[in-house]
Design a protein around this motif. Sequence first.
Motif, PDB file in Angstrom:
ATOM      1  N   GLN A   5      -8.142  18.969 -79.414  1.00  0.00           N
ATOM      2  CA  GLN A   5      -7.655  18.374 -78.176  1.00  0.00           C
ATOM      3  C   GLN A   5      -6.669  17.225 -78.399  1.00  0.00           C
ATOM      4  O   GLN A   5      -6.093  16.726 -77.453  1.00  0.00           O
ATOM      5  CB  GLN A   5      -8.845  17.850 -77.362  1.00  0.00           C
ATOM      6  CG  GLN A   5      -9.752  18.984 -76.873  1.00  0.00           C
ATOM      7  CD  GLN A   5     -11.019  18.457 -76.249  1.00  0.00           C
ATOM      8  OE1 GLN A   5     -11.551  17.443 -76.674  1.00  0.00           O
ATOM      9  NE2 GLN A   5     -11.481  19.137 -75.220  1.00  0.00           N
ATOM     10  N   ILE A   6      -6.506  16.767 -79.655  1.00  0.00           N
ATOM     11  CA  ILE A   6      -5.683  15.583 -79.902  1.00  0.00           C
ATOM     12  C   ILE A   6      -4.297  15.964 -80.407  1.00  0.00           C
ATOM     13  O   ILE A   6      -4.145  16.506 -81.491  1.00  0.00           O
ATOM     14  CB  ILE A   6      -6.383  14.639 -80.894  1.00  0.00           C
ATOM     15  CG1 ILE A   6      -7.704  14.153 -80.284  1.00  0.00           C
ATOM     16  CG2 ILE A   6      -5.488  13.467 -81.229  1.00  0.00           C
ATOM     17  CD1 ILE A   6      -8.623  13.509 -81.278  1.00  0.00           C
ATOM     18  N   ASP A   7      -3.291  15.671 -79.594  1.00  0.00           N
ATOM     19  CA  ASP A   7      -1.919  15.995 -80.004  1.00  0.00           C
ATOM     20  C   ASP A   7      -1.274  14.819 -80.719  1.00  0.00           C
ATOM     21  O   ASP A   7      -0.718  14.947 -81.792  1.00  0.00           O
ATOM     22  CB  ASP A   7      -1.082  16.366 -78.769  1.00  0.00           C
ATOM     23  CG  ASP A   7      -1.554  17.687 -78.174  1.00  0.00           C
ATOM     24  OD1 ASP A   7      -1.961  18.559 -78.967  1.00  0.00           O
ATOM     25  OD2 ASP A   7      -1.531  17.812 -76.942  1.00  0.00           O
ATOM     26  N   SER A 162     -21.028  18.247 -88.229  1.00  0.00           N
ATOM     27  CA  SER A 162     -22.182  17.445 -88.662  1.00  0.00           C
ATOM     28  C   SER A 162     -21.939  15.969 -88.370  1.00  0.00           C
ATOM     29  O   SER A 162     -22.813  15.268 -87.839  1.00  0.00           O
ATOM     30  CB  SER A 162     -22.419  17.620 -90.168  1.00  0.00           C
ATOM     31  OG  SER A 162     -22.441  18.969 -90.537  1.00  0.00           O
ATOM     32  N   ASN A 163     -20.751  15.486 -88.734  1.00  0.00           N
ATOM     33  CA  ASN A 163     -20.445  14.061 -88.523  1.00  0.00           C
ATOM     34  C   ASN A 163     -20.462  13.703 -87.043  1.00  0.00           C
ATOM     35  O   ASN A 163     -20.920  12.620 -86.660  1.00  0.00           O
ATOM     36  CB  ASN A 163     -19.077  13.716 -89.125  1.00  0.00           C
ATOM     37  CG  ASN A 163     -19.100  13.746 -90.646  1.00  0.00           C
ATOM     38  OD1 ASN A 163     -20.158  13.619 -91.259  1.00  0.00           O
ATOM     39  ND2 ASN A 163     -17.936  13.936 -91.254  1.00  0.00           N
ATOM     40  N   GLN A 164     -19.946  14.602 -86.205  1.00  0.00           N
ATOM     41  CA  GLN A 164     -19.930  14.310 -84.769  1.00  0.00           C
ATOM     42  C   GLN A 164     -21.348  14.254 -84.213  1.00  0.00           C
ATOM     43  O   GLN A 164     -21.665  13.412 -83.371  1.00  0.00           O
ATOM     44  CB  GLN A 164     -19.102  15.365 -84.008  1.00  0.00           C
ATOM     45  CG  GLN A 164     -17.603  15.346 -84.347  1.00  0.00           C
ATOM     46  CD  GLN A 164     -16.911  14.040 -83.946  1.00  0.00           C
ATOM     47  OE1 GLN A 164     -17.155  13.506 -82.877  1.00  0.00           O
ATOM     48  NE2 GLN A 164     -16.068  13.525 -84.835  1.00  0.00           N
ATOM     49  N   VAL A 184     -19.269   1.667 -83.643  1.00  0.00           N
ATOM     50  CA  VAL A 184     -19.130   2.677 -84.706  1.00  0.00           C
ATOM     51  C   VAL A 184     -18.400   3.871 -84.106  1.00  0.00           C
ATOM     52  O   VAL A 184     -18.908   4.504 -83.181  1.00  0.00           O
ATOM     53  CB  VAL A 184     -20.497   3.138 -85.268  1.00  0.00           C
ATOM     54  CG1 VAL A 184     -20.299   4.224 -86.324  1.00  0.00           C
ATOM     55  CG2 VAL A 184     -21.277   1.962 -85.859  1.00  0.00           C
ATOM     56  N   GLN A 185     -17.218   4.166 -84.608  1.00  0.00           N
ATOM     57  CA  GLN A 185     -16.478   5.331 -84.133  1.00  0.00           C
ATOM     58  C   GLN A 185     -16.248   6.304 -85.283  1.00  0.00           C
ATOM     59  O   GLN A 185     -15.868   5.899 -86.374  1.00  0.00           O
ATOM     60  CB  GLN A 185     -15.115   4.906 -83.569  1.00  0.00           C
ATOM     61  CG  GLN A 185     -15.213   3.996 -82.349  1.00  0.00           C
ATOM     62  CD  GLN A 185     -13.832   3.549 -81.883  1.00  0.00           C
ATOM     63  OE1 GLN A 185     -13.136   4.263 -81.175  1.00  0.00           O
ATOM     64  NE2 GLN A 185     -13.441   2.358 -82.291  1.00  0.00           N
ATOM     65  N   VAL A 186     -16.487   7.578 -85.000  1.00  0.00           N
ATOM     66  CA  VAL A 186     -16.161   8.613 -85.973  1.00  0.00           C
ATOM     67  C   VAL A 186     -14.885   9.293 -85.485  1.00  0.00           C
ATOM     68  O   VAL A 186     -14.810   9.735 -84.334  1.00  0.00           O
ATOM     69  CB  VAL A 186     -17.310   9.629 -86.122  1.00  0.00           C
ATOM     70  CG1 VAL A 186     -16.887  10.792 -87.007  1.00  0.00           C
ATOM     71  CG2 VAL A 186     -18.535   8.935 -86.721  1.00  0.00           C
ATOM     72  N   VAL A 187     -13.873   9.326 -86.319  1.00  0.00           N
ATOM     73  CA  VAL A 187     -12.575   9.867 -85.927  1.00  0.00           C
ATOM     74  C   VAL A 187     -12.735  11.335 -85.521  1.00  0.00           C
ATOM     75  O   VAL A 187     -13.243  12.145 -86.291  1.00  0.00           O
ATOM     76  CB  VAL A 187     -11.562   9.726 -87.079  1.00  0.00           C
ATOM     77  CG1 VAL A 187     -10.270  10.446 -86.767  1.00  0.00           C
ATOM     78  CG2 VAL A 187     -11.309   8.243 -87.361  1.00  0.00           C
ATOM     79  N   ALA A 188     -12.284  11.652 -84.298  1.00  0.00           N
ATOM     80  CA  ALA A 188     -12.533  12.975 -83.730  1.00  0.00           C
ATOM     81  C   ALA A 188     -11.364  13.924 -83.956  1.00  0.00           C
ATOM     82  O   ALA A 188     -10.969  14.670 -83.055  1.00  0.00           O
ATOM     83  CB  ALA A 188     -12.858  12.848 -82.246  1.00  0.00           C
TER      84      ALA A 188
END
Lengths: 424, 424
Positions: A5-7, A162-164, A184-188
């Motif tokens: 979804q990330i452009d 898994s990380n998400q 804490v943010q996990v890069v999506a």
Amino acid sequence: MTAEQIDDVVGYMNEVGRRARVAARAMARAGTGQKNRALIAIADLLDRQRDAIASANRQDMDAGAAKGLDAALLDRLELTPARIDSMIEGLRQVAALPDPIGAITDLDYRPSGIQVGRMRVPLGVVGIIYESRPNVTADAAALCLKSGNATVLRGGSEAFASNQAIADCIQQGLVEAGLPAEGVQVVATTDRAAVGAMITMPECIDVIIPRGGKGLIERISRDARVPVIKHLDGICHVYIDAHADLDKAFAIALNAKTQRYGTCNTMETLLVDAPVADVILPRLAAAYAEKGVELRGCVRTRDLIPDAIPATEADWDTEYLAPILSIRVVDGLDEAMDHIARHSSAHTESIVTEDYSHARRFLREVDSSSVMVNASTRFADGFEYGLGAEIGISTDKFHARGPVGLEGLTSLKFVVLGNGEIRV
Amino acid sequence: MTAEQIDDVVGYMNEVGRRARVAARAMARAGTGQKNRALIAIADLLDRQRDAIASANRQDMDAGAAKGLDAALLDRLELTPARIDSMIEGLRQVAALPDPIGAITDLDYRPSGIQVGRMRVPLGVVGIIYESRPNVTADAAALCLKSGNATVLRGGSEAFASNQAIADCIQQGLVEAGLPAEGVQVVATTDRAAVGAMITMPECIDVIIPRGGKGLIERISRDARVPVIKHLDGICHVYIDAHADLDKAFAIALNAKTQRYGTCNTMETLLVDAPVADVILPRLAAAYAEKGVELRGCVRTRDLIPDAIPATEADWDTEYLAPILSIRVVDGLDEAMDHIARHSSAHTESIVTEDYSHARRFLREVDSSSVMVNASTRFADGFEYGLGAEIGISTDKFHARGPVGLEGLTSLKFVVLGNGEIRV
């Protein structure tokens, strides 16, 4: 959210960084109890969400198998029930550690009347870039959270689901404890441009910790505009001095090489002082042979161990991470320390000796992150050192050296207490 | 050697770096007495070589005047007898400081039987890049020497002859004390490519400390591949809380702005809590007017100080280094801390208050290298803090924050003492 979804990856990463910078203020002022409640809440959520995590991991494993990832990589990727247990246990252990933040030391009065001390404070926003192991997501987040930092985690693309799933638990746990989810943010996104963005935004990220293969770490160090806490090689040495207790020397040289082969604190080169080489080397050679360790030696070593392969110059600079050992006979402490100065990766070196002055000189003069007397290099580890946990081992000199625990994720500011003092 | 003789600047710098790396081992193992003897020998040589130094300086001053350097720059360049005295005195003071190197702390036993502690060690090779003041050559060399580092100094081209004359004394003093002359090297070229080489040789230089204008420091930070200890801006704040003792507030706000205008720890923005603004601001305005300080205020400030110029958004982000002060009236502690978080350069902030909880929150939550209660920001200084000396003030968070003394030029390695322990 899925990767697709990330452009505009750079725009997305700027937004992630901006949110981390905002969240960092709340993380820094969070009290010890609040941080511990968050850690326990995350542990409980991981426990309750085992099925969801296992199912996300199965999705990654299937995709990995379909892509033809090798067995070692698939093994690192897998979240077995025991590994999930271990993540949960790790969070509880970090909750039990003392909170380093806010501690004030050395609060002394000065002649002007002011009282000056130092307070331990978070670094701010920590960026972690790692490869296939999804358990790093929980382990690294826990240490950053306890040390009052906001965190941006960028895991390997093969562990994306898994990380998400783990990130969902972490963010929910933060919110349950009254902390911002953006702590804490996990890069999506799996887009590699995210890494390039992370390491070049000093306005949003205060330090980058890369964990993974040497190639990843070299690339990141070369291109980073943010300070990096890194670990490149572990070319560790044991030096058996002429004044060694040879039973200790035998046990240490065997343990440092064979207790585990693939770890960074494993000995790669053994240095032996000439007067004891003829006694200790044949004895060690027999023990190494029994373990299946290939020996590569200098000329004098091969006089004593005829089966040893000739060592080349390249051997002295190689981290084998395998059952291979290079051996060199040297003439005394100075030659041993010269060899170490030239070939060591400044990780860990140990001398075996009963000579007080040799021990003292080795401790002072060898410039590595861990320097030992009469102990196996395998002890170079945050848990063994009593740090309670470890986010990595730094082979740099700046800021943090050796095993990095909570303290390595902090800094010291000056605090001044006065009563209206002015400077004259 | 003069600047003109060097054609291959990069090759020359590689050779300087290589020699520094070799000398660093000798500097690191030098004992306290030996380092002190070198410092005293250098002080004595500077004293004996006064005429040579003054004559080299005259050469620089004449060349500078001929080139049309402005008066302020020529003033910084000049080595008056008093400034030479001050260099000599500085060396003797550094000799009198405790030696940080080799100190072992926290040597605790672990359950495995090993004893783990940390030893303070030099960083290795320190590169100093500075502009016109030649006294930095002696001051910086002294701190690096005492902390066991080798040093590469690159001064301004306009001070070339002065720096070389001082360098001759330093190298001779090192040799007299039995240390390598290459322990302190002054770059013998004015070619700007030397700076580019210095900041991109992490294999030879462990840290760069730039001292000079903001432009120089920004350029170096942007291009460096070596860690940098730097100081960019000093946008320092004083916040007068509603619960302040207004006599202390008056004295601190006046001193923080007017004791010296051009220093980095001078207050640039005054924040005043609304309930006390009508009492304290007119009183301060009169005192500032007497000193000739131009005031720039927010709307509420100008209601109380009609003569104040309207402050623009840019004012909150400006380090004036001049008799100019921006003033903002805020509604309470949180608004003050929000302003500081947005506009401060993270150098030094002070709260004036008698409220215990406000003081405690300000100390914990303000993320600057120095955070004060009831004291003038002008105290943010290595001498005032008792560090004995200062090589600069860091506004970074990594490694060193605030005034950097000897300790900032060192790092900690782990030491392990065992009795034959192996890992099981």
